[in-house]
Write an enzyme that holds these catalytic residues in place. Structure first.
Site, short mmCIF file in Angstrom:
data_model
loop_
_atom_site.label_atom_id
_atom_site.label_comp_id
_atom_site.label_asym_id
_atom_site.label_seq_id
_atom_site.Cartn_x
_atom_site.Cartn_y
_atom_site.Cartn_z
N CYS A 270 4.87 -9.75 -8.75
CA CYS A 270 5.70 -8.59 -8.83
C CYS A 270 5.87 -8.49 -10.40
CB CYS A 270 7.26 -8.98 -8.22
SG CYS A 270 8.42 -7.96 -8.59
N HIS B 104 6.51 -0.47 3.93
CA HIS B 104 5.59 -1.39 3.02
C HIS B 104 6.75 -2.55 2.14
CE1 HIS B 104 2.26 -1.40 -0.31
NE2 HIS B 104 3.23 -1.97 -0.85
N ASN C 229 3.23 -8.89 -2.25
CA ASN C 229 3.17 -8.06 -0.91
C ASN C 229 3.27 -9.23 0.11
OD1 ASN C 229 2.14 -5.17 -1.06
ND2 ASN C 229 0.98 -6.29 -2.71
N HIS D 256 7.60 -6.08 0.39
CA HIS D 256 7.24 -6.90 -0.74
C HIS D 256 8.20 -8.10 -0.34
CE1 HIS D 256 4.73 -5.05 -3.87
NE2 HIS D 256 4.66 -4.30 -2.81
N ARG E 240 -6.11 -2.63 -3.56
CA ARG E 240 -5.51 -1.81 -4.39
C ARG E 240 -4.07 -2.21 -4.95
NH1 ARG E 240 -0.85 0.61 -5.67
NH2 ARG E 240 -0.57 0.87 -3.50
N ASP E 241 -3.16 -2.34 -4.08
CA ASP E 241 -1.83 -2.88 -4.49
C ASP E 241 -1.89 -4.42 -4.95
OD1 ASP E 241 1.58 -2.81 -2.75
OD2 ASP E 241 1.02 -2.92 -4.94
#
Lengths: 370, 335
Positions: free
Chosen positions: A311, A278, A320, A280, A86-87
């Site tokens: 990003c 979470h 990520n 990055h 997803r991300d």
């Protein structure tokens, strides 16, 4: 370092190095039976909804390391929430075909990961990469003991997700007004109103809801974000019924100091067992920030296989934190994750070939080229 | 140098204003971190890009480019820049121009320019070329020692002893390196006790500082902690440095652990120069830019101007025709 040795071929193979240094052991050894795994998960995850979690322990040495990890003040078990499909894919330039996504998720399901964020039920106008959300949700094989949450921005998205077979959902808040406005076109207060509708409906149907708080360590528009604001938003989401709040360093600007300050504030209102980080890796700080979070008692970490996802706020920058690199660190610390690093690397290799990009995982880079 | 124990980091001054496009750098406000406990107030960064970095790059960099890189690094505020290595060009062709480089660089006041020397012959050549500080390279692994410089650990001590004696007579400081401190590409695991033994020996022979190197980047924070616990029983923290390779992405986390244990000297390489000869295609050194970013975010003083450091990194990457290994550089230079 000395001169480049001519005897590189006499080096231990990377598999041997990984076995020794990562305490991985034999990947086929030591699978727990579901009851044991469930006890394990319940003991360390504070997860109300986990049942029959199947954990394949990657070696007996993991048990031996529990004592070390306990005495070092770190949690003995860390749950990894895999957000690559997803991300990760949402932020890749290439739109991945549905069948590749499904194959990717199916492979991830066999690595020992217990939570894999599958897709996002947002309008395809905003996120074309996730346009096939229904097909993906229906197409994946839902392995027992693995959860497949999906993002739902509003009630409409939630209803579609449920119709497609979703049994867990997430809502996406932010600690920054500007980010909220630019990202989902409404204020934080308005977004909370929408999420409340979603979470209420979800609870009514016994569907767990996870809450995200973006910009927890900084915002691309506003700059620094106060820990108090992060706490306020997290508390709202937790109060409305989200079982877990994932605190996101959305643009990777955080450092261990700002992570610590933010968590200290949030942990005054929300128990650590209900929190996740979470991070990055845009500025290379992710693992250091995660280590800090672990030292503070957090034991749920989001990551994306191969470090998928760039990003959108810093062109060319990474996104990520890579699941492989995270597992490497956790294994080295003697913390149990239940995840087989080799299999994750294979899934990473698969998706990188599919999107035609080099992996962002340093572990994968060092291992596949050795 | 940093101080250990109960010294709380103070709120440092706001960073200089940076161009708007450098998004992430806006966040480098010093953070008051009283609850981080034993973090040092200052960290000395030892820049090893021109030596450890370039030595492990495929392309041999022309002498004028090396000199310009070192001059740019001097202007970036680094206080120690490892300039070159006086080893035989037969083994390390990338460092064949050691004499020209050392003679050609601008020697800024207040900045040290140590050079590697493998033995007395190398030491003498270094001194003749103007070296005021040298470094010797030990290892915590017998096999690595044999394959790297073709002698045992004990034999290497004898060579270093000759260097240290000569250095003492000439009032030249000597830094010691211990490779394979967290693992060896040939032996696998390395016991913390062995690292402590080798470190203690180098320290007692007269090295003022010992840099403990995770040569293949296999270490993780727990191993770093165990190793440092053992070493610190024999050598004071103020005489220790860590040299983490980022081959498996663990360098910054390992470095953070070392800082928490009281180490206040960290080696790094601009743009993360240098690959890893043991894992083809893998990355090598920790990038100085990413290290500075973390330290500044923690409110730890480094004396380094990140903007100028980024420029030096950009320069050498263009010269080498390669992408930077620094994530900070990657994030800031493409906007």
């Amino acid at each position: 370092m000395g001169n480049v040795p001519s005897a590189v071929k006499h080096c231990l193979s990377y598999q041997q190095l990984l076995r020794e240094h990562l305490w991985i052991g034999d990947s086929v050894a030591g699978a727990l039976d579901p009851a044991q795994a469930s006890d394990l998960a319940n003991l360390y995850c504070f997860q109300p909804y986990v049942s029959g979690l199947s954990v394949s322990l990657a070696g007996y040495m993991a048990f031996n390391h529990w004592e070390t990890s306990q005495s070092s003040g770190l949690p003995a078990f860390v749950k990894i929430v895999e957000v690559g499909p997803r991300d990760g894919l949402q932020n890749e330039k290439v739109i991945v075909p549905t069948d590749i996504k499904i194959e990717f998720i199916n492979r991830l399901s066999q690595t020992g990961l217990s939570v894999i964020e599958v897709t996002s039920f947002v309008s395809s106008r905003w996120v074309p990469q996730m346009a096939d959300h229904t097909e993906v949700m229906k197409g994946i094989h839902q392995y027992p003991g693995v959860r497949y949450p999906v993002l739902t921005p509003n009630l409409q998205g939630f209803q579609r997700a449920v119709a497609a077979g979703a049994t867990e959902i997430s809502v996406f808040g932010a600690a920054s007004e500007s980010f909220s406005k630019k990202n989902i076109n409404c204020s934080i207060e308005e977004s909370m109103g929408k999420f409340e509708e979603v979470v209420k409906s979800a609870r009514h149907m016994n569907i767990p809801a996870r809450g995200y708080v973006s910009c927890a360590l900084g915002c691309p528009y506003e700059g620094s974000i106060t820990p108090q604001k992060v706490t306020e938003v997290s508390k709202r989401l937790y109060g409305m019924g989200c079982y877990e709040i994932s605190l996101g360093d959305t643009i990777g600007v955080g450092t261990p100091g700002s992570m610590k300050r933010m968590l200290e504030s949030v942990m005054k209102e929300i128990p650590p067992g209900a929190l996740a980080v979470h991070c990055h890796d845009t500025y290379g700080q992710a693992l250091a920030n995660i280590l800090t979070a672990l030292q503070m008692g957090i034991n749920v970490v989001d990551s994306a296989v191969s470090g998928l996802g760039g990003c959108p706020y810093a062109k060319g920058a990474s996104g990520n934190v890579a699941t492989e690199d995270l597992i490497y660190m956790l294994n080295g610390l003697g913390l149990n994750t239940g995840v087989n690093l080799h299999k994750v690397m294979e899934a990473g290799d698969f998706i990188c070939k599919a999107v035609n990009k080099t992996t962002n995982s340093k572990v994968a880079r060092a291992s596949f080229n050795a | 140098m940093g101080c250990r124990g109960a010294c709380w980091a103070k709120m440092a001054a706001m960073r200089k204003a940076l161009p708007q496009r450098l998004v992430g750098l806006k966040f480098l406000r010093a953070v008051s971190t009283p609850s981080m406990g034993a973090l040092p107030k200052r960290v000395k960064i030892v820049e090893v890009g021109p030596r450890d970095g370039l030595q492990n790059e495929k392309d041999v960099v022309p002498t004028p480019v090396k000199i310009k890189l070192i001059d740019m690094l001097s202007e970036a505020g680094l206080s120690v820049i490892e300039a070159t290595s006086f080893v035989s060009p037969k083994w390390v062709p990338q460092m064949a121009d050691h004499t020209e480089v050392l003679k050609g660089i601008q020697k800024f006041p207040g900045i040290n320019y140590p050079v590697l020397v493998p033995n007395l012959k190398g030491f003498e050549a270094a001194v003749a070329a103007g070296a005021k500080e040298v470094a010797v390279f030990g290892a915590a692994s017998e096999l690595f020692m044999k394959k790297n410089i073709n002698c045992s650990i004990e034999e290497s001590f004898q060579r270093f002893d000759a260097v240290l004696k000569a250095a003492r007579s000439a009032s030249i400081s000597v830094r010691g390196y211990v490779s394979c401190a967290l693992g060896c590409p040939y032996e696998g695991k390395i016991s913390p006790a062995k690292v402590a033994e080798v470190t203690k020996k180098l320290y007692s022979m007269g090295c003022y500082e010992i840099s403990l190197g995770d040569t293949t980047g296999v270490g993780t924070p727990g191993i770093m902690k165990d190793m440092l616990s053992a070493v610190m029983q024999e050598v004071p923290p103020a005489a220790l440095a860590v040299h983490c390779h980022d081959t498996y992405g663990q360098a910054l986390a390992n470095t953070l652990m070392a800082l928490q244990m009281g180490v206040s000297v960290v080696d790094s390489s601009v743009a993360g120069l240098g690959g890893c000869p043991y894992a083809q295609g893998a990355s090598g050194n920790l990038a100085t830019e990413d290290l500075v970013y973390m330290l500044e975010g923690l409110g730890i003083h480094t004396g380094v101007n990140l903007q100028k450091l980024l420029e030096a990194g950009n320069f050498i990457c263009q010269a080498l025709n390669r992408k930077t290994g620094s994530k900070v550089a990657q994030a800031t230079c493409k906007l």
